[in-house]
Write an enzyme that holds these catalytic residues in place. Structure first.
Site, PDB file in Angstrom:
ATOM      1  N   ASP A  76     -21.079   0.980 -38.169  1.00  0.00           N
ATOM      2  CA  ASP A  76     -22.045  -0.107 -38.230  1.00  0.00           C
ATOM      3  C   ASP A  76     -22.276  -0.601 -36.801  1.00  0.00           C
ATOM      4  O   ASP A  76     -21.344  -1.046 -36.125  1.00  0.00           O
ATOM      5  CB  ASP A  76     -21.507  -1.236 -39.118  1.00  0.00           C
ATOM      6  CG  ASP A  76     -22.514  -2.361 -39.322  1.00  0.00           C
ATOM      7  OD1 ASP A  76     -23.411  -2.535 -38.463  1.00  0.00           O
ATOM      8  OD2 ASP A  76     -22.404  -3.086 -40.330  1.00  0.00           O
TER       9      ASP A  76
ATOM     10  N   PHE B   6     -17.539  -6.746 -41.080  1.00  0.00           N
ATOM     11  CA  PHE B   6     -18.420  -7.764 -41.654  1.00  0.00           C
ATOM     12  C   PHE B   6     -18.263  -7.734 -43.167  1.00  0.00           C
ATOM     13  O   PHE B   6     -18.346  -6.667 -43.788  1.00  0.00           O
ATOM     14  CB  PHE B   6     -19.867  -7.497 -41.254  1.00  0.00           C
ATOM     15  CG  PHE B   6     -20.769  -8.658 -41.534  1.00  0.00           C
ATOM     16  CD1 PHE B   6     -20.606  -9.855 -40.853  1.00  0.00           C
ATOM     17  CD2 PHE B   6     -21.769  -8.575 -42.485  1.00  0.00           C
ATOM     18  CE1 PHE B   6     -21.432 -10.948 -41.116  1.00  0.00           C
ATOM     19  CE2 PHE B   6     -22.597  -9.652 -42.754  1.00  0.00           C
ATOM     20  CZ  PHE B   6     -22.428 -10.848 -42.066  1.00  0.00           C
TER      21      PHE B   6
ATOM     22  N   TYR C 103     -32.711  -7.278 -36.150  1.00  0.00           N
ATOM     23  CA  TYR C 103     -33.091  -8.678 -35.944  1.00  0.00           C
ATOM     24  C   TYR C 103     -32.167  -9.389 -34.969  1.00  0.00           C
ATOM     25  O   TYR C 103     -32.441 -10.530 -34.593  1.00  0.00           O
ATOM     26  CB  TYR C 103     -33.132  -9.438 -37.275  1.00  0.00           C
ATOM     27  CG  TYR C 103     -31.892  -9.307 -38.127  1.00  0.00           C
ATOM     28  CD1 TYR C 103     -30.763 -10.064 -37.895  1.00  0.00           C
ATOM     29  CD2 TYR C 103     -31.872  -8.412 -39.191  1.00  0.00           C
ATOM     30  CE1 TYR C 103     -29.637  -9.942 -38.675  1.00  0.00           C
ATOM     31  CE2 TYR C 103     -30.759  -8.281 -39.988  1.00  0.00           C
ATOM     32  CZ  TYR C 103     -29.638  -9.044 -39.729  1.00  0.00           C
ATOM     33  OH  TYR C 103     -28.519  -8.907 -40.506  1.00  0.00           O
ATOM     34  N   LYS C 104     -31.081  -8.746 -34.552  1.00  0.00           N
ATOM     35  CA  LYS C 104     -30.166  -9.368 -33.593  1.00  0.00           C
ATOM     36  C   LYS C 104     -30.629  -9.044 -32.175  1.00  0.00           C
ATOM     37  O   LYS C 104     -31.659  -9.522 -31.716  1.00  0.00           O
ATOM     38  CB  LYS C 104     -28.734  -8.909 -33.863  1.00  0.00           C
ATOM     39  CG  LYS C 104     -28.202  -9.269 -35.249  1.00  0.00           C
ATOM     40  CD  LYS C 104     -26.768  -8.791 -35.416  1.00  0.00           C
ATOM     41  CE  LYS C 104     -26.263  -8.953 -36.845  1.00  0.00           C
ATOM     42  NZ  LYS C 104     -26.122 -10.359 -37.261  1.00  0.00           N
TER      43      LYS C 104
ATOM     44  N   ARG D 162     -19.219 -19.233 -31.394  1.00  0.00           N
ATOM     45  CA  ARG D 162     -19.649 -17.904 -30.957  1.00  0.00           C
ATOM     46  C   ARG D 162     -20.905 -18.007 -30.090  1.00  0.00           C
ATOM     47  O   ARG D 162     -21.853 -18.701 -30.432  1.00  0.00           O
ATOM     48  CB  ARG D 162     -19.911 -17.028 -32.180  1.00  0.00           C
ATOM     49  CG  ARG D 162     -20.096 -15.560 -31.882  1.00  0.00           C
ATOM     50  CD  ARG D 162     -20.250 -14.767 -33.165  1.00  0.00           C
ATOM     51  NE  ARG D 162     -21.514 -15.055 -33.841  1.00  0.00           N
ATOM     52  CZ  ARG D 162     -22.101 -14.234 -34.707  1.00  0.00           C
ATOM     53  NH1 ARG D 162     -21.518 -13.092 -35.036  1.00  0.00           N
ATOM     54  NH2 ARG D 162     -23.243 -14.557 -35.283  1.00  0.00           N
TER      55      ARG D 162
END
Length: 397
Positions: free
Chosen positions: A184, A113, A209-210, A356
């Site tokens: 990560d 990322f 939050y995912k 996605r």
């Protein structure tokens, strides 16, 4: 056995919407609304500042850390929540570098990322010109773990394609070369079984939050292997990582264990919402979640390839090599995704051409997948994406 019908009923999802973007922002748990309201009225409202003691706010980061730790194979007392993922990346890599003072290289890959790479690049620039961020292709990581590498920093599941790194194998190779690992878990925690302890990982970070459904801006977490905790110097020496924060000493003394990795004041309102989400996760077994995830993603891939020949699979075909998301390439992917969203199927777009889709079994089932593909097939067959309004880029894609 996880009861997925029961977990789905615990989320507040809009009628008529198939939400395939929980890998970017999880939906709100029904209990979170009342839980936060109660915290604000009964705790903040009535207790005021005494809530730090009476309501146990100060212990929230460790308590939530242990609940997350169960999902990622972490030892009790080795995970703490707080701050943002970018801050935790900086904190972990900085501390890891100090464990290898004679080495100056951080190794990562170009599928990582970008924010992780930005944070490390900024850190290394501050440390001086002798430090290097070495970025290679994902398939070349193993060959580049050499004896000059101080830290291997990787995102386990690629945010674009869902391709997975082999955490255990790469950690073993890193340790054989004297390299510290930072993983990560942004697209791993709550998506796939993770075994930090079994893999002998050194550091790990992630967001909530995912897949963990903590809400926009929910706090991040950091893991430090117990064998390293007392050796780690927190580079971000925040007051809540101090051994005695309310002694207000001018000299910093790190707290014991994972407490030393705390930085700033914990976001109690956000952690209250996260606690409601973790109540649902407490009902789930990660092996069940993974099995259902694979079944859903396989169904999605098979049906999309049968009905939408314009789309090209960008994720690994082998389910064992991908996380809980599926990505397809399409030159007009942004417009096609906007057309999908307008029809109630929410995924997202990642440049340059990735559509996605995330699959969270806690609230997605086979009927959702079938409906999503039927709508996608209609959009593709009739070129419903080919309108100016769907091609107008918004700030968040």
């Amino acid at each position: 056995m996880t009861d997925f019908k029961a977990t789905k009923a615990m989320f507040d999802l809009p009628d008529g919407v198939v939400y395939l973007d929980g890998n970017s922002l999880g939906p709100v748990p029904k209990a979170a609304t009342s839980r936060v309201a109660e915290m604000m009225t009964e705790e903040w409202g009535k207790m005021l500042i005494t809530g730090w003691n009476k309501a146990g706010w100060m212990g929230f980061p460790i308590g939530l850390g242990d609940r997350i730790g169960r999902l990622i194979g972490a030892e009790p007392g080795s995970v703490v929540t707080g701050d943002t993922l970018s801050i935790k990346v900086y904190q972990a890599v900085a501390s890891a570098l100090e464990l290898c003072p004679d080495r100056k290289v951080v190794l990562s890959d170009n599928g990582n990322f970008p924010s992780d790479l930005y944070m490390v690049d900024g850190l290394l620039r501050s440390l001086g010109p002798d430090y290097e961020l070495r970025v290679v292709a994902p398939e070349d990581v193993a060959a580049n773990i050499t004896e000059d590498v101080a830290v291997l920093m990787l995102t386990e599941v690629d945010y674009r394609s869902g391709r997975m790194h082999d955490m255990k194998a790469l950690t073993e190779l890193a340790h054989a070369n004297g390299t510290i690992t930072v993983w990560d878990l942004a697209h791993s925690a709550g998506a796939i079984p993770v075994d930090l302890s079994g893999c002998n990982a050194d550091f790990a970070v992630g967001c909530t939050y995912k897949y963990l459904n903590g809400g926009p801006g929910a706090p991040a977490f950091i893991y430090v292997a117990p064998r390293l905790t007392d050796r780690v110097r927190p580079a971000l020496s925040g007051w809540l990582g101090h051994e005695a924060p309310f002694s207000f000493d001018l000299d910093y003394r790190p707290g014991s264990g994972i407490e030393r990795m705390r930085v700033g004041t914990p976001p109690i309102i956000q952690m209250t919402a996260l606690s409601a989400a973790m109540d649902i996760w407490d009902m789930a077994d990660m092996a069940d979640v993974r099995a259902k995830s694979i079944a859903l993603t396989e169904l999605f891939i098979n049906r999309v390839e049968a009905t939408c020949p314009e789309l090209r699979l960008a994720s690994p075909r082998d389910a064992k090599q991908r996380g809980s998301q599926v990505s397809f390439r399409f030159e007009e992917g942004y417009a096609a995704m906007q057309a999908l969203i307008a029809r109630g199927v929410i995924g997202d777009f990642r440049a340059p051409d990735i559509m996605r889709f995330g699959f969270t079994p806690l609230f997605i089932d086979e009927q959702d997948v079938e409906r999503a593909v039927d709508i996608l097939a209609d959009i593709m067959a009739n070129r419903l994406w080919d309108t100016p309004e769907y091609k107008q880029r918004q700030r968040v894609t």
